[in-house]
Design a protein around this motif. Structure first.
Motif, mmCIF file in Angstrom:
data_model
loop_
_atom_site.group_PDB
_atom_site.id
_atom_site.type_symbol
_atom_site.label_atom_id
_atom_site.label_comp_id
_atom_site.label_asym_id
_atom_site.label_seq_id
_atom_site.Cartn_x
_atom_site.Cartn_y
_atom_site.Cartn_z
ATOM 1 N N ARG A 20 41.708 38.609 29.650
ATOM 2 C CA ARG A 20 42.412 37.371 29.960
ATOM 3 C C ARG A 20 42.874 36.652 28.698
ATOM 4 O O ARG A 20 42.845 35.423 28.610
ATOM 5 N N ASN A 41 47.025 28.276 23.479
ATOM 6 C CA ASN A 41 48.031 27.336 23.971
ATOM 7 C C ASN A 41 48.559 26.431 22.862
ATOM 8 O O ASN A 41 47.794 25.897 22.054
ATOM 9 N N CYS A 61 47.720 32.435 32.594
ATOM 10 C CA CYS A 61 46.461 33.146 32.852
ATOM 11 C C CYS A 61 45.463 32.876 31.725
ATOM 12 O O CYS A 61 45.841 32.611 30.588
ATOM 13 N N GLY A 62 44.213 32.960 32.066
ATOM 14 C CA GLY A 62 43.145 32.708 31.089
ATOM 15 C C GLY A 62 41.818 32.595 31.783
ATOM 16 O O GLY A 62 41.603 33.159 32.851
ATOM 17 N N GLU A 63 40.916 31.824 31.183
ATOM 18 C CA GLU A 63 39.575 31.688 31.732
ATOM 19 C C GLU A 63 39.575 31.038 33.119
ATOM 20 O O GLU A 63 38.738 31.348 33.964
ATOM 21 N N LYS A 64 40.533 30.149 33.369
ATOM 22 C CA LYS A 64 40.526 29.393 34.627
ATOM 23 C C LYS A 64 41.390 30.027 35.722
ATOM 24 O O LYS A 64 41.321 29.622 36.887
ATOM 25 N N PHE A 65 42.233 31.003 35.356
ATOM 26 C CA PHE A 65 43.109 31.606 36.360
ATOM 27 C C PHE A 65 43.522 33.003 35.946
ATOM 28 O O PHE A 65 43.776 33.276 34.772
ATOM 29 N N SER A 66 43.587 33.897 36.934
ATOM 30 C CA SER A 66 44.106 35.233 36.745
ATOM 31 C C SER A 66 44.663 35.701 38.076
ATOM 32 O O SER A 66 44.141 35.341 39.140
ATOM 33 N N ASP A 114 42.230 37.178 40.573
ATOM 34 C CA ASP A 114 41.195 36.362 41.225
ATOM 35 C C ASP A 114 41.393 36.354 42.736
ATOM 36 O O ASP A 114 42.516 36.350 43.214
#
Length: 208
Positions: free
Chosen positions: A154, A183, A200-205, A208
């Motif tokens: 991610r 960012n 995308c990253g730790e909070k969203f992919s 998921d």
């Protein structure tokens, strides 16, 4: 090639073999039932061959009869891969690859223009590539640099490619490999500055 192809037949178990060399399937007669594929499927003339010996005088199949692809075939296959092949299994087959982030030109001839980043490699160029920054003649026509999103981690990375420009991230040169993007990092290529924003990253992919 058409004449050679006509000599290749398959037995009832799906093994392909040369009917001019063998009266019956050499795989079945030797007890080797490993799956095989049509050796001419998607082939380019002069780019495939056998591994091992297929000398009938030596007792038939003395090798694995595996077909190998030449580097040129592998290269062409890699170049033809679509972006959807890099997307997680939740993305429907044939659907457009979802965006994973953006580059936004904040300085240069294309100031205000945004460019989408997708999963995998995103090559940056002036005339060709996934991210085309047209209008800045100081950027190489193709593969000046690439931005990569890796779904397994991610994270986003940027690396120098074939361009003659010095690639900068936050005014620091990217030399000898890739560097991770965060960012609002500012990328400098030629006379263009691009701000990076990741979706995308730790909070969203998309997985998921």
């Amino acid at each position: 090639m058409a004449e050679i192809r006509q000599k290749i037949i398959s037995c009832s178990k799906g093994h392909y073999y040369d009917a001019n060399r063998y009266e019956s399937c050499p795989y079945c007669s030797s007890g080797n039932f490993s799956p095989t594929v049509d050796p001419f499927a998607g082939a380019v003339e002069g780019t495939q061959g056998y591994e091992g010996s297929n000398d009938a005088a030596a007792g038939g199949n003395t090798g694995n009869f595996a077909f190998t692809e030449a580097p040129e075939v592998k290269r062409r296959a890699a170049e033809s891969m679509s972006k959807t092949q890099f997307v997680d299994s939740s993305t429907p087959v044939g659907a457009p690859a979802p965006v994973t982030g953006w580059l936004v030109a904040v300085e240069g001839p294309c100031r205000g223009t945004d460019y989408r980043i997708h999963t995998g490699y995103n090559y940056i160029g002036r005339e060709a590539g996934d991210i085309r920054i047209q209008g800045d003649n100081t950027i190489s026509a193709e593969k000046d640099a690439n931005v990569t999103y890796v779904p397994q981690t991610r994270r986003f990375y940027i690396a120098h490619e074939l361009g003659k420009n010095v690639l900068l991230v936050n005014d620091l040169p990217v030399i000898g490999g890739s560097t991770e993007l965060h960012n609002y990092d500012v990328i400098t290529i030629g006379t263009t500055k691009l701000m990076f924003v990741g979706l995308c990253g730790e909070k969203f992919s998309w997985g998921d």
